[in-house]
Write a protein that holds these residues in place. Sequence first.
Motif, PDB file in Angstrom:
ATOM      1  N   SER A 443       0.828  -1.209   0.000  1.00 49.87           N
ATOM      2  CA  SER A 443       0.000   0.000   0.000  1.00 49.87           C
ATOM      3  C   SER A 443       0.861   1.258   0.000  1.00 49.87           C
ATOM      4  O   SER A 443       0.507   2.251  -0.616  1.00 49.87           O
ATOM      5  CB  SER A 443      -0.977  -0.047   1.178  1.00 49.87           C
ATOM      6  N   ILE A 444       2.023   1.224   0.639  1.00 53.51           N
ATOM      7  CA  ILE A 444       2.850   2.436   0.668  1.00 53.51           C
ATOM      8  C   ILE A 444       3.694   2.577  -0.601  1.00 53.51           C
ATOM      9  O   ILE A 444       3.708   3.608  -1.253  1.00 53.51           O
ATOM     10  CB  ILE A 444       3.782   2.436   1.896  1.00 53.51           C
ATOM     11  N   PHE A 445       4.403   1.504  -0.940  1.00 54.58           N
ATOM     12  CA  PHE A 445       5.410   1.673  -1.990  1.00 54.58           C
ATOM     13  C   PHE A 445       4.895   1.363  -3.382  1.00 54.58           C
ATOM     14  O   PHE A 445       5.502   1.725  -4.361  1.00 54.58           O
ATOM     15  CB  PHE A 445       6.633   0.812  -1.675  1.00 54.58           C
ATOM     16  N   LEU A 446       3.803   0.657  -3.468  1.00 52.60           N
ATOM     17  CA  LEU A 446       3.280   0.365  -4.798  1.00 52.60           C
ATOM     18  C   LEU A 446       1.940   1.042  -5.011  1.00 52.60           C
ATOM     19  O   LEU A 446       1.233   0.753  -5.968  1.00 52.60           O
ATOM     20  CB  LEU A 446       3.101  -1.144  -4.967  1.00 52.60           C
ATOM     21  N   ASN A 447       1.589   1.928  -4.101  1.00 60.55           N
ATOM     22  CA  ASN A 447       0.280   2.568  -4.175  1.00 60.55           C
ATOM     23  C   ASN A 447      -0.827   1.528  -4.311  1.00 60.55           C
ATOM     24  O   ASN A 447      -1.796   1.721  -5.016  1.00 60.55           O
ATOM     25  CB  ASN A 447       0.205   3.521  -5.368  1.00 60.55           C
ATOM     26  N   GLY A 448      -0.631   0.417  -3.678  1.00 56.53           N
ATOM     27  CA  GLY A 448      -1.673  -0.609  -3.707  1.00 56.53           C
ATOM     28  C   GLY A 448      -1.705  -1.419  -4.986  1.00 56.53           C
ATOM     29  O   GLY A 448      -2.590  -2.250  -5.157  1.00 56.53           O
ATOM     30  N   ARG A 449      -0.759  -1.165  -5.880  1.00 54.19           N
ATOM     31  CA  ARG A 449      -0.804  -1.905  -7.136  1.00 54.19           C
ATOM     32  C   ARG A 449      -0.087  -3.232  -7.025  1.00 54.19           C
ATOM     33  O   ARG A 449       0.928  -3.461  -7.649  1.00 54.19           O
ATOM     34  CB  ARG A 449      -0.212  -1.073  -8.258  1.00 54.19           C
ATOM     35  N   GLY A 450      -0.612  -4.076  -6.210  1.00 59.15           N
ATOM     36  CA  GLY A 450      -0.017  -5.382  -6.056  1.00 59.15           C
ATOM     37  C   GLY A 450      -0.902  -6.217  -5.153  1.00 59.15           C
ATOM     38  O   GLY A 450      -1.769  -5.696  -4.461  1.00 59.15           O
ATOM     39  N   VAL A 451      -0.689  -7.501  -5.186  1.00 54.54           N
ATOM     40  CA  VAL A 451      -1.442  -8.412  -4.338  1.00 54.54           C
ATOM     41  C   VAL A 451      -0.421  -9.158  -3.510  1.00 54.54           C
ATOM     42  O   VAL A 451       0.546  -9.690  -4.046  1.00 54.54           O
ATOM     43  CB  VAL A 451      -2.227  -9.417  -5.206  1.00 54.54           C
TER      44      VAL A 451
ATOM     45  N   ARG C 102      11.756  12.613  14.787  1.00 50.24           N
ATOM     46  CA  ARG C 102      12.269  11.396  14.182  1.00 50.24           C
ATOM     47  C   ARG C 102      11.303  10.235  14.386  1.00 50.24           C
ATOM     48  O   ARG C 102      11.112   9.410  13.500  1.00 50.24           O
ATOM     49  CB  ARG C 102      13.625  11.052  14.805  1.00 50.24           C
ATOM     50  N   THR C 103      10.712  10.176  15.560  1.00 49.57           N
ATOM     51  CA  THR C 103       9.917   8.997  15.880  1.00 49.57           C
ATOM     52  C   THR C 103       8.443   9.148  15.512  1.00 49.57           C
ATOM     53  O   THR C 103       7.748   8.160  15.368  1.00 49.57           O
ATOM     54  CB  THR C 103      10.019   8.682  17.374  1.00 49.57           C
ATOM     55  N   ARG C 104       7.989  10.385  15.384  1.00 47.95           N
ATOM     56  CA  ARG C 104       6.558  10.540  15.108  1.00 47.95           C
ATOM     57  C   ARG C 104       6.307  10.403  13.617  1.00 47.95           C
ATOM     58  O   ARG C 104       6.201  11.387  12.885  1.00 47.95           O
ATOM     59  CB  ARG C 104       6.077  11.891  15.615  1.00 47.95           C
ATOM     60  N   VAL C 105       6.229   9.196  13.190  1.00 45.32           N
ATOM     61  CA  VAL C 105       6.147   8.903  11.770  1.00 45.32           C
ATOM     62  C   VAL C 105       4.699   8.629  11.384  1.00 45.32           C
ATOM     63  O   VAL C 105       4.010   7.860  12.048  1.00 45.32           O
ATOM     64  CB  VAL C 105       7.027   7.684  11.443  1.00 45.32           C
ATOM     65  N   GLU C 106       4.264   9.301  10.331  1.00 45.42           N
ATOM     66  CA  GLU C 106       2.905   9.060   9.844  1.00 45.42           C
ATOM     67  C   GLU C 106       2.918   7.874   8.898  1.00 45.42           C
ATOM     68  O   GLU C 106       3.953   7.286   8.633  1.00 45.42           O
ATOM     69  CB  GLU C 106       2.395  10.312   9.106  1.00 45.42           C
ATOM     70  N   LYS C 107       1.762   7.582   8.323  1.00 43.95           N
ATOM     71  CA  LYS C 107       1.719   6.449   7.406  1.00 43.95           C
ATOM     72  C   LYS C 107       2.353   6.817   6.066  1.00 43.95           C
ATOM     73  O   LYS C 107       3.164   6.085   5.528  1.00 43.95           O
ATOM     74  CB  LYS C 107       0.278   6.004   7.197  1.00 43.95           C
ATOM     75  N   VAL C 233       5.948  20.668  10.026  1.00 42.69           N
ATOM     76  CA  VAL C 233       5.957  22.005   9.420  1.00 42.69           C
ATOM     77  C   VAL C 233       6.274  21.965   7.928  1.00 42.69           C
ATOM     78  O   VAL C 233       5.820  22.812   7.173  1.00 42.69           O
ATOM     79  CB  VAL C 233       6.933  22.966  10.134  1.00 42.69           C
ATOM     80  N   PHE C 234       7.062  20.989   7.498  1.00 38.37           N
ATOM     81  CA  PHE C 234       7.318  20.844   6.063  1.00 38.37           C
ATOM     82  C   PHE C 234       6.632  19.601   5.513  1.00 38.37           C
ATOM     83  O   PHE C 234       7.016  19.061   4.500  1.00 38.37           O
ATOM     84  CB  PHE C 234       8.827  20.754   5.778  1.00 38.37           C
ATOM     85  N   GLY C 235       5.640  19.105   6.220  1.00 32.82           N
ATOM     86  CA  GLY C 235       4.940  17.926   5.739  1.00 32.82           C
ATOM     87  C   GLY C 235       5.714  16.645   6.002  1.00 32.82           C
ATOM     88  O   GLY C 235       6.738  16.646   6.685  1.00 32.82           O
ATOM     89  N   THR C 236       5.200  15.561   5.449  1.00 31.14           N
ATOM     90  CA  THR C 236       5.885  14.279   5.593  1.00 31.14           C
ATOM     91  C   THR C 236       6.096  13.672   4.214  1.00 31.14           C
ATOM     92  O   THR C 236       5.424  14.029   3.261  1.00 31.14           O
ATOM     93  CB  THR C 236       5.067  13.293   6.444  1.00 31.14           C
ATOM     94  N   ASP C 237       7.044  12.741   4.150  1.00 27.88           N
ATOM     95  CA  ASP C 237       7.357  12.148   2.857  1.00 27.88           C
ATOM     96  C   ASP C 237       6.610  10.827   2.673  1.00 27.88           C
ATOM     97  O   ASP C 237       5.675  10.524   3.413  1.00 27.88           O
ATOM     98  CB  ASP C 237       8.868  11.966   2.704  1.00 27.88           C
ATOM     99  N   LYS C 238       7.047  10.083   1.695  1.00 27.53           N
ATOM    100  CA  LYS C 238       6.304   8.885   1.308  1.00 27.53           C
ATOM    101  C   LYS C 238       6.092   7.896   2.451  1.00 27.53           C
ATOM    102  O   LYS C 238       5.032   7.295   2.570  1.00 27.53           O
ATOM    103  CB  LYS C 238       7.054   8.197   0.168  1.00 27.53           C
ATOM    104  N   VAL C 239       7.117   7.716   3.282  1.00 31.98           N
ATOM    105  CA  VAL C 239       6.941   6.783   4.391  1.00 31.98           C
ATOM    106  C   VAL C 239       6.562   7.524   5.664  1.00 31.98           C
ATOM    107  O   VAL C 239       6.657   6.974   6.756  1.00 31.98           O
ATOM    108  CB  VAL C 239       8.204   5.945   4.652  1.00 31.98           C
ATOM    109  N   GLY C 240       6.140   8.764   5.516  1.00 35.10           N
ATOM    110  CA  GLY C 240       5.621   9.477   6.671  1.00 35.10           C
ATOM    111  C   GLY C 240       6.668  10.112   7.552  1.00 35.10           C
ATOM    112  O   GLY C 240       6.380  10.518   8.670  1.00 35.10           O
ATOM    113  N   GLN C 241       7.903  10.206   7.093  1.00 33.78           N
ATOM    114  CA  GLN C 241       8.922  10.876   7.908  1.00 33.78           C
ATOM    115  C   GLN C 241       8.788  12.381   7.771  1.00 33.78           C
ATOM    116  O   GLN C 241       8.432  12.887   6.715  1.00 33.78           O
ATOM    117  CB  GLN C 241      10.317  10.460   7.454  1.00 33.78           C
TER     118      GLN C 241
END
Lengths: 723, 325, 473
Positions: A443-451, C102-107, C233-241
């Motif tokens: 869900s995170i790295f493939l935007n859900g495009r996988g099973v 560092r530890t407060r990571v979003e989804k 303050v600058f948002g979070t990235d793909k893995v929520g950091q």
Amino acid sequence: MLRRFPLLLVFCTFLAACGPVWNDPYPASEQGRNIMYSAFTDRPKHLDPVQSYSEDEATFLYQIYEPPLQYHYLKRPYTLVPGSAAAMPVVRRYDEGGRELPVSAPASQVAMSVYEIRIRPGILYQPHPALARRADGTLRYAALSAADLEDVRVLADFAETGTRELEAGDFVHQIKRLAHPRLHSPIFELIAEYLPGLKTLQKALAAEAARTSGALDLERHTVPGIEIVDRHTYRITLKGAYPQFLYWLSMPFFAPVPPEADRFFGQPGMAERNLTLDWWPIGTGPYMLSENNPNARMVLARNPNFRGEGFPCEGEPGDREAGLLADCGKTMPFIDKVVFTREREGIPYWNKFLQGYYDASGVSSDNFDQAVTMTSQGEVSLSDDMRDQGIQLLTSVSPSIFYLGFNMLDSVVGGGPDAEAQARARKLRQAISVALDMDEFVSIFLNGRGVTAMHPIPPGIFGAREGEAGINPVVYEWRDGHAVRRSKDVARRLLAEAGYPDGRDARTGEPLILNLDTTPGGLGDKARSDWLAKQFRELGVQFVVRATDYNRFQDKIREGNAQLFFFGWNADYPDPENMLFLLHGAQAKVKESGQNAANYVNAEYDRLFEKMKSMPDGAERQAVIDRMVAILQQDAPWIFGFHPKAYSLQHGWVLNRKTGSMVRNTLKYQRIDIERRDAARGQWNRPIVWPLMLLAALAAAAIAPAFVHYRRRERATALGGGR
Amino acid sequence: MFAYVLRRLLYALPILIGVNLVTFALFFVVNSPDDMARMQLGVKRVTPEAIERWKVERGYDRPLFFNAAAQGSGQVTETIFFQKSLRMFTFDFGRADDGRDIAQEMRDRMGPSLALALPTFILGLFTSVTFALILVFFRASYLDFWGVVLCVAMMSISSLFYIIGGQWLVSKLWALVPISGYAPGLDAARFLVLPVAISVIAGVGSNARWYRTIFLEEISRDYVRTARAKGLSERVVLFRHVLKNAMIPILTGVVVVIPLLFMGSLLVESFFGIPGLGSYTIDAINAQDFAVVRAMVFIGSVLYIVGLILTDISYTLVDPRVRLE
Amino acid sequence: MGFLPVLLWTDVLFFLLLAIGAATIVHVRREAPLRAAWRRVGSRPSGMASAVILLAFLAVGIIDSFHFRPQLPVANGAAENAPAAYSSEVLSALDVLLAPLRTRVEKTYSAPFATELYARETVELPGGGQARIYPRLAWGGSHLGEATGERDADVARRIATGVAGAMEAWLAVVAILVVILARRRRRGSGMLEAARALWRGETHLAWRAALVTFACVLVVTILAIKLAPHYHVFGTDKVGQDVFYLSLKSVRTALIIGTLTTLVMLPFAVALGIMAGYLGGWVDDVIQYVYTVLNAIPGVLLIAAAVLMMQVVIDTHPQWFSTAAERADARLLALCLILGITSWTGLCRLLRGETLKLRELEYVQAARAFGVGTSAILRRHVLPNVMHIVLIALVMDFSGLVLAEAVLSYVGIGVDPTTISFGTMINMARAELAREPMVWWSLMAAFAFMFVLVLSANLFADVVRDAFDPRRS
């Protein structure tokens, strides 16, 4: 500054001359024509049908060459239908004594299988200079001198072209080419197992190649096991039983190549001009390569000699509703020309698609990943803007798998020779399988495009089970009609049973350190390795991601120095054999340099594999596969990662598109609504001119005070006050 | 002068051999012939036999520097170094890993590279000199001050931002030019407007500032004071005297880069899809196609040396006091 | 909880560099001409302003250079005398300071100051059924609870108190400075006069510019302290950091690349440059040959080859590194070395030219005539007189190297992919621009931090060059 004004004006008028749309990247002459636009990212390396084995080359090659068989465009599960063959091949099987065996005979009795293939009469090759003949019937460009080639740079520089009818001998010629020592066919070793004649041929050719640097003449050699029956029929005799052979017959490795082409390109001076069969394919398919500039663009044009083929009239349920049967029976191909533009960077690629300058995403392109989001339930979510533009998204699960393999030779995760240690290592592998939440990864790295994968066999291929029967009982449990991943507590318990309570070695107190080897493009980037480390932090396990470049990674795998590694496999054909062999003991990487990178060996599994390999699909085969899968799930030599979803993103004006990674000769089926495209492009690309005006105004505003200043200073200097 | 150029060219020979040695050493540590074979033969179903065959065919089965098994001069010539590196001196680059002739490929790609680099160079020089002249004209005023600040600000932005930002704004938001692509002939202009403009803007900050200091140095010389004393207006002094004299260090400074224009620009070419030598290099690095990289290194060093010689010659042309001997 | 200090190679060199800097300050205070030159730097407003900003960045970099491995909690049932086990994760003092970030990571992605994720997701409603909503962030604005509507007011309140606090602190600093300045004024004209001089910018050193910049730095710092623990303050990235955290971590990488590169190549450039210039003859020929060869190789290609080679060396010797951080650090150091090798030639040539001039000067010739040894002449007479060139090169190269790192990482031959740097941030962000809707904040954060750092470095370099270059003063 003043001087830049005229330049700006020139710029404006120049742009205005291009018509209402300024940013059209294609020549004005192509406007409104029946041309499809697509892109490619990596330049194809090989277009020779015995060499090409990659997905991006297939985009071109499958449109040009016509193997005997092809997959049905619409039917799922994938079904083979005749391509250039007149009908499905007739298979006869014989035992040691040469007696023909009934269909029901077990594979172990089969000593050889004979495939007889009849090809459609009347198929013509594309126009090509290699086939051009003089009035007296001799080849026009057969014995060219250096002077003849003086002005030749591309294939089109040969003025005359010719064609001829496709013959059985062309197929046989291509099979011989598999053994060509200079062509390095990737499937040679595999096919030669079943066609031992190819090995002798290769030895003979290699000896010949060592003597001469010139072209090798394959026509002088015959290969036992391959024979021409008549002008339109040929016969292949395989050692033993190999039911999967039919799938290979749908690939360009077995497409026809006229011997004239090898003779033509083998002439001295050709290769220096990049004129080789590797760059200029010659086929009987619906399209031919009319422009080959892998740096910038490749153009496929309609083959005027194509026999014409009717659009299929049957499909799987839902195809009629999707409008895929509307063109039933109409003559293909529909599109006159397909222009592939090289697009190296993702952002321009994507933006050009949004502007309507690409009709659809490329099949194997990763560049659109960012745009296509799917939710965990698998529903498509295009942004509202994109939906308003009429963009559609099609998806289907690819017959491939990405997995994290455990190297069974490693003492920690493999266990070593001691049976008790092995049992503990199995628990450890199970614990890691449970702990690594692949659902979240997808869900995170493939935007859900996988099973998420439950076992090695991708859905849609025989042997893969759906629903409760299909889950991996070690990692999942079935609750309320859903597969639910077991909790971290289960992982913790398994870890303790494996001898690592709280991630510490129960005897020494040392923390357990797991090393994952991967390539920077695989799991090696910052985000992914952070995510992986996070998964194990809770368990107290130290997870280290070691990203190394591809060659080093391969070295580690080959020498068995990896502990965990990230790997993928793309099925060659839709048969479970092609997935399950990846864990077959005889394929072990270190010992046998095969494809079993985990070096997993299990006697029962290997025995079942040999049995399953040549069984016909059916309940009996399913039972064997179920047992094999269960062994794998318990032993957990892999963390079954995920099966990626193939997707196709396309504009509303592209018709008849259906995803399915196995079907690669898709271009002939597609159609374009050109008027709709032209209207949309005009509407989406209205140039915004005010910034240019603003720029001019700003320049003026900057110049005005400067001018005032200039006058003042000039006067001051005249008075002698300058510095 | 002919003798001088000849001598310089001869002097270049050991340099080129040195360059070859360095690159050869670097690349063969990185990539053993086995690696190359595996890279080329793909991922699926590669057998050790196939790798051996590939090595024999491409001539990578020989020893690196010294072949003890060979006879006579063959001990030196029958080696990878001799076969792969020294043959380049005859501009015989051999084939890329994909089988295409490298020299041919380079000839094909030089056009697009030049089509981008030459206008960028000329326009960049013109813009920067103009801007510097304006700053000098208004020296010690607020225009000069803010102009210099602008220059410094502009050179503090990574070229990546210029490219990403420019493409996004001009091509995507305003739909003024195609986002990327290339067409031969006059049609190329449409594709080149934006990359040229972006390259010019990205370079104008540092160049204009450099030229400004050269102009300022020039303007503090005695002859300028004399000219002013004669009552010449500031405009005449600046354009007729200062510009002419300051162009000498500027031109001789840029001559060295002119031959290197052939090499193209790595980033701009990849972003804008221009099939030039720069993107060829990037592709080769990514694909680890070292035959191509070696050839590019060789061409690059030859061009650099040509640039050095041209610089020397340009000195004699603009300054009669310098004589080449 | 205990910890195990970790001294990475770049830390050692970085601290060495700081020590050299400190020694230089001591040295400068004793040498009148040098002191005068530095005072010229200080008298320029842009010099003082950029120095303040650079010092702020330097502080971040230094804090980030104290590395350690935290101790793992004692395992259940472990023996009493079992040796303490340490995490394989290497942290720095900055990580501790920024622990909440560092530890407060979003989804996954969230916009700056957002309280919800950036993309909608389908969630199971408690009463059954599903809905597509923007899920609430786990940490961003979590103190607001469900009252996310009050976010703007909350942010505004925090900004207001933050700015007020910053101003108070700033005024205190101003007051202290006024006292010191007043003391310094020998004429004893009093506090008021000192304050007036400060206000009008009439102090010898450009304190006014420094104070204004310091005010800005202070406001930014205090706002960060007030806001960053509660919002991204600058948002979070793909893995929520948290992107703000990533930006701050990038500073050290940039500083290391910008300074160590020059430091590691300095001994070679200086030694070879003055040897070639002073000794002449075959030494000169050899050295010239070496640097022409290196110069002739197109830079990017040389770097690519060398980086790949270093990668091989690092990969084939995993036993050298006990943690992933050490491996990444080795690669960073390797990159510095390689950049140094490709960039030392310019400085070497400058030094050679300068030494050629120096050796003809009377005092050097006199020393030679008195029979002073070559090495002594080089050390005592030549080296001190070329040091200004070295200094100018050091500050001038800094910004170029920071920019080069970004481009190299982008091409894939820069720092280790797990090292946080501006280059890796941009590399990740470039794909995000293509997202629909666009994710712009990572790129903007990298842009803003890099721009401020490089701009102040450039301004500072200008001032230093003006002050030290004899042709310009």
